[in-house]
Design a protein around this motif. Structure first.
Motif, PDB file in Angstrom:
ATOM      1  N   HIS A 219       0.821  -1.214   0.000  1.00 33.82           N
ATOM      2  CA  HIS A 219       0.000   0.000   0.000  1.00 33.82           C
ATOM      3  C   HIS A 219       0.855   1.264   0.000  1.00 33.82           C
ATOM      4  CE1 HIS A 219      -3.617   2.315   0.510  1.00 33.82           C
ATOM      5  NE2 HIS A 219      -3.160   2.873   1.619  1.00 33.82           N
ATOM      6  N   GLN A 220       2.109   1.164   0.442  1.00 31.42           N
ATOM      7  CA  GLN A 220       2.965   2.339   0.577  1.00 31.42           C
ATOM      8  C   GLN A 220       4.024   2.459  -0.519  1.00 31.42           C
ATOM      9  OE1 GLN A 220       2.490   4.736   2.728  1.00 31.42           O
ATOM     10  NE2 GLN A 220       0.838   3.720   3.858  1.00 31.42           N
ATOM     11  N   VAL A 221       4.411   1.338  -1.142  1.00 31.36           N
ATOM     12  CA  VAL A 221       5.513   1.342  -2.109  1.00 31.36           C
ATOM     13  C   VAL A 221       4.974   1.565  -3.520  1.00 31.36           C
ATOM     14  CG1 VAL A 221       7.329  -0.040  -3.188  1.00 31.36           C
ATOM     15  CG2 VAL A 221       6.985  -0.135  -0.700  1.00 31.36           C
ATOM     16  N   LYS A 222       5.580   2.514  -4.223  1.00 33.62           N
ATOM     17  CA  LYS A 222       5.217   2.838  -5.599  1.00 33.62           C
ATOM     18  C   LYS A 222       6.426   2.565  -6.486  1.00 33.62           C
ATOM     19  CE  LYS A 222       2.512   6.441  -7.904  1.00 33.62           C
ATOM     20  NZ  LYS A 222       1.952   7.816  -7.748  1.00 33.62           N
ATOM     21  N   SER A 223       6.204   1.930  -7.646  1.00 26.34           N
ATOM     22  CA  SER A 223       7.329   1.518  -8.483  1.00 26.34           C
ATOM     23  C   SER A 223       6.928   1.495  -9.947  1.00 26.34           C
ATOM     24  CB  SER A 223       7.813   0.127  -8.055  1.00 26.34           C
ATOM     25  OG  SER A 223       8.816  -0.366  -8.921  1.00 26.34           O
ATOM     26  N   HIS A 224       7.918   1.735 -10.819  1.00 25.41           N
ATOM     27  CA  HIS A 224       7.699   1.659 -12.260  1.00 25.41           C
ATOM     28  C   HIS A 224       7.879   0.237 -12.790  1.00 25.41           C
ATOM     29  CE1 HIS A 224      12.028   1.256 -13.150  1.00 25.41           C
ATOM     30  NE2 HIS A 224      12.203   2.131 -12.184  1.00 25.41           N
ATOM     31  N   THR A 225       8.592  -0.596 -12.036  1.00 24.02           N
ATOM     32  CA  THR A 225       8.803  -1.995 -12.424  1.00 24.02           C
ATOM     33  C   THR A 225       8.876  -2.825 -11.156  1.00 24.02           C
ATOM     34  OG1 THR A 225      10.041  -1.378 -14.422  1.00 24.02           O
ATOM     35  CG2 THR A 225      10.317  -3.629 -13.628  1.00 24.02           C
ATOM     36  N   PHE A 226       8.010  -3.828 -11.061  1.00 23.97           N
ATOM     37  CA  PHE A 226       8.050  -4.662  -9.868  1.00 23.97           C
ATOM     38  C   PHE A 226       7.563  -6.075 -10.169  1.00 23.97           C
ATOM     39  CE2 PHE A 226       3.916  -2.480  -9.601  1.00 23.97           C
ATOM     40  CZ  PHE A 226       3.028  -3.527  -9.333  1.00 23.97           C
ATOM     41  N   PHE A 227       8.008  -7.012  -9.321  1.00 24.22           N
ATOM     42  CA  PHE A 227       7.643  -8.419  -9.385  1.00 24.22           C
ATOM     43  C   PHE A 227       6.939  -8.801  -8.084  1.00 24.22           C
ATOM     44  CE2 PHE A 227      11.266 -10.174 -12.331  1.00 24.22           C
ATOM     45  CZ  PHE A 227      10.881  -9.280 -13.320  1.00 24.22           C
TER      46      PHE A 227
END
Length: 283
Positions: free
Chosen positions: A81-89
């Protein structure tokens, strides 16, 4: 047998894929619809650990993994809910190889690379030593767990993954097939992999001697599921690749063919043949 998702594009919060969709990865950990074992049995539960990996302001990815079931860990919910990313697995595990322990949970990382996969290989215990002897000595200390997945990743790194991803995976698959055939000529290999250097997303779907594990992608604005409000759409110029769709609206998803290597940059998806049939048969 496992389930996974991989996202690349405009930054979003991880929970928009991992926890929120109608058939999110966390919900798949209790109720998978497409996780078919080699014997043809539907494996609905994936409770042998989980992991997330994401790229932020640094070249190397962040990781959070545990051997608890994904549905049982409140920390996963709060982090996503807190982490924002352009690329994630994100990955949920149902083990056929390796103990239930944190070091065996996906994704695996090396410098700026992430790797996760859903796989089956016949009698890995019988070919493990042969394969691990091929790992570059400088990479061998990176081997922390006991899964075939980690061994395959380190073999691919040994064969030049960071410079030539497709060619390195081809060499890895051929090496595994050689060991497999020497041990069991009727054995099977099945790979559904995702990997990234933080800029480009790559996937592999390959099987030998059994039906391939499922893999889909979508650039559709509503592939997250049917939510209320316009803010729950997937951003433009973005792509998500999954083991199984995040909702029941299959027309939003394109199945990636077997024996293919896929390259994704934003919403540009390139699918190309992986190994010629003659190459696989002649290893």
């Amino acid at each position: 047998m496992c389930r996974w998702i991989a996202y690349t594009g405009k930054p979003i919060f991880l929970d928009r894929l991992v926890t929120q969709p109608a058939h999110s990865l966390v919900k798949q950990s209790l109720d998978s619809k497409l996780n078919i074992t080699a014997s043809g049995k539907l494996l609905t539960t994936n409770g042998d650990g989980f992991g997330i990996g994401w790229y932020g302001s640094h070249d190397d990815p962040g990781l959070f993994k545990d051997d608890l079931p994904a549905w049982h860990d409140e920390n996963l919910k709060h982090i996503c809910h807190q982490v924002k990313s352009h690329t994630f697995f994100a990955h949920i595990r149902a083990t056929t190889t390796g103990d239930i322990q944190r070091t065996n949970c996906h994704p695996f990382s090396y410098k700026n690379w992430l790797f996760q996969h859903n796989d089956h290989v016949t009698q890995f215990e019988s070919i493990r030593r042969e394969l691990q002897l091929d790992i570059e000595p400088s990479l061998f200390p990176e081997l922390k767990g006991t899964t075939d997945s980690e061994t395959f990743f380190l073999l691919a790194l040994t064969y030049g993954l960071t410079e030539r991803p497709k060619e390195a995976l081809q060499r890895m698959v051929k090496r595994v097939l050689k060991a497999l055939r020497n041990n069991d000529p009727t054995g099977a290999l099945n790979l559904s992999c995702a990997l990234s250097d933080g800029k480009t997303l790559y996937t592999l779907r390959f099987s030998y001697n059994e039906e391939a594990m499922t893999q889909f992608y979508s650039t559709h604005s509503h592939c997250f599921g049917d939510f209320e409000g316009p803010d729950e759409k997937m951003p433009s110029e973005s792509t998500v690749v999954v083991s199984e769709p995040l909702d029941k609206a299959s027309e939003k998803w394109t199945e990636i063919p077997n024996n293919t290597f896929t390259t994704v940059v934003k919403n540009n998806v390139t699918i190309e043949p992986f190994l010629d049939e003659s190459e696989a048969d002649s290893v």
